[in-house]
Write a protein that holds these residues in place. Structure first.
Motif, PDB file in Angstrom:
ATOM      1  N   UNK A  73     -18.246   1.246  -3.876  1.00 14.73           N
ATOM      2  CA  UNK A  73     -17.486   0.314  -3.076  1.00 14.73           C
ATOM      3  C   UNK A  73     -16.022   0.883  -2.984  1.00 14.73           C
ATOM      4  N   UNK A  74     -15.567   1.679  -4.188  1.00 18.48           N
ATOM      5  CA  UNK A  74     -14.081   2.265  -4.006  1.00 18.48           C
ATOM      6  C   UNK A  74     -14.401   3.631  -3.756  1.00 18.48           C
ATOM      7  N   UNK A  75     -13.478   4.391  -3.463  1.00 19.64           N
ATOM      8  CA  UNK A  75     -13.462   6.000  -3.317  1.00 19.64           C
ATOM      9  C   UNK A  75     -13.293   6.192  -4.778  1.00 19.64           C
ATOM     10  N   UNK A  95      -9.277   0.853   0.140  1.00 18.03           N
ATOM     11  CA  UNK A  95     -10.308   0.434   0.992  1.00 18.03           C
ATOM     12  C   UNK A  95     -11.662   0.534   0.427  1.00 18.03           C
ATOM     13  N   UNK A  96     -12.216  -0.798   0.768  1.00 19.78           N
ATOM     14  CA  UNK A  96     -13.546  -0.992   0.278  1.00 19.78           C
ATOM     15  C   UNK A  96     -14.437  -0.256   1.101  1.00 19.78           C
ATOM     16  N   UNK A 149      -7.753  -3.324   1.333  1.00 19.92           N
ATOM     17  CA  UNK A 149      -7.362  -4.290   0.582  1.00 19.92           C
ATOM     18  C   UNK A 149      -5.838  -4.434   0.203  1.00 19.92           C
ATOM     19  N   UNK A 150      -4.970  -3.614   0.643  1.00 24.56           N
ATOM     20  CA  UNK A 150      -3.703  -3.546   0.128  1.00 24.56           C
ATOM     21  C   UNK A 150      -3.581  -3.001  -1.203  1.00 24.56           C
ATOM     22  N   UNK A 173     -10.153 -11.962  -5.863  1.00 26.77           N
ATOM     23  CA  UNK A 173     -11.027 -11.739  -7.150  1.00 26.77           C
ATOM     24  C   UNK A 173     -11.529  -9.971  -6.914  1.00 26.77           C
ATOM     25  N   UNK A 174     -11.892  -9.781  -5.488  1.00 23.88           N
ATOM     26  CA  UNK A 174     -12.093  -8.485  -5.334  1.00 23.88           C
ATOM     27  C   UNK A 174     -10.923  -7.395  -5.565  1.00 23.88           C
ATOM     28  N   UNK A 175      -9.685  -7.951  -5.045  1.00 16.94           N
ATOM     29  CA  UNK A 175      -8.328  -7.226  -5.335  1.00 16.94           C
ATOM     30  C   UNK A 175      -8.261  -6.882  -6.760  1.00 16.94           C
ATOM     31  N   UNK A 176      -8.331  -7.851  -7.709  1.00 13.88           N
ATOM     32  CA  UNK A 176      -8.337  -7.916  -9.073  1.00 13.88           C
ATOM     33  C   UNK A 176      -9.285  -6.868  -9.492  1.00 13.88           C
TER      34      UNK A 176
END
Length: 109
Positions: free
Chosen positions: A83-85, A94-95, A104-105, A28-31
């Motif tokens: 949370x995101x750059x 990266x978070x 997170x890839x 979910x975070x990746x999405x």
């Protein structure tokens, strides 16, 4: 000799990591790295029932990792500010949890 209680930022970081300790929540975070999504959009992306996705979003929300925005009858979830750059030209994944960064890839597009 007793050890002092952890600093508040350590407690918050532990909460983040605990919330991210589930494979579906990581999906979910990746999405959400690509931008705000509704529960139904996320359910389609992660191939899960809406109720299941809603539960995991609640966990992420209470851990202060995601935020909500209402648009009419829909609620959109996004990663919390910072949370995101900055999105710039580089696609950094990266978070930034404050205490550490979690790679997170590749992002889902």
């Amino acid at each position: 000799m007793t050890t002092p209680p952890p600093e508040p930022n350590e407690m918050q970081c532990a909460g983040y990591l605990k919330a991210l300790g589930d494979p579906l929540r990581l999906q979910i975070v990746r999405a959400l790295q690509s931008g705000p999504l509704s529960v139904s959009d996320l359910a389609i992306l992660v191939e899960q029932e809406i109720g299941t996705v809603s539960h995991h979003l609640r966990v992420l929300f209470h851990a202060d990792l995601v935020q909500t925005q209402r648009e009419g009858k829909f609620i959109y979830y996004s990663l919390k500010e910072g949370m995101l750059p900055s999105r710039g030209k580089s696609k950094q994944t990266a978070l930034n949890l404050g205490c550490c960064k979690l790679d997170m890839g590749p992002m889902i597009d």
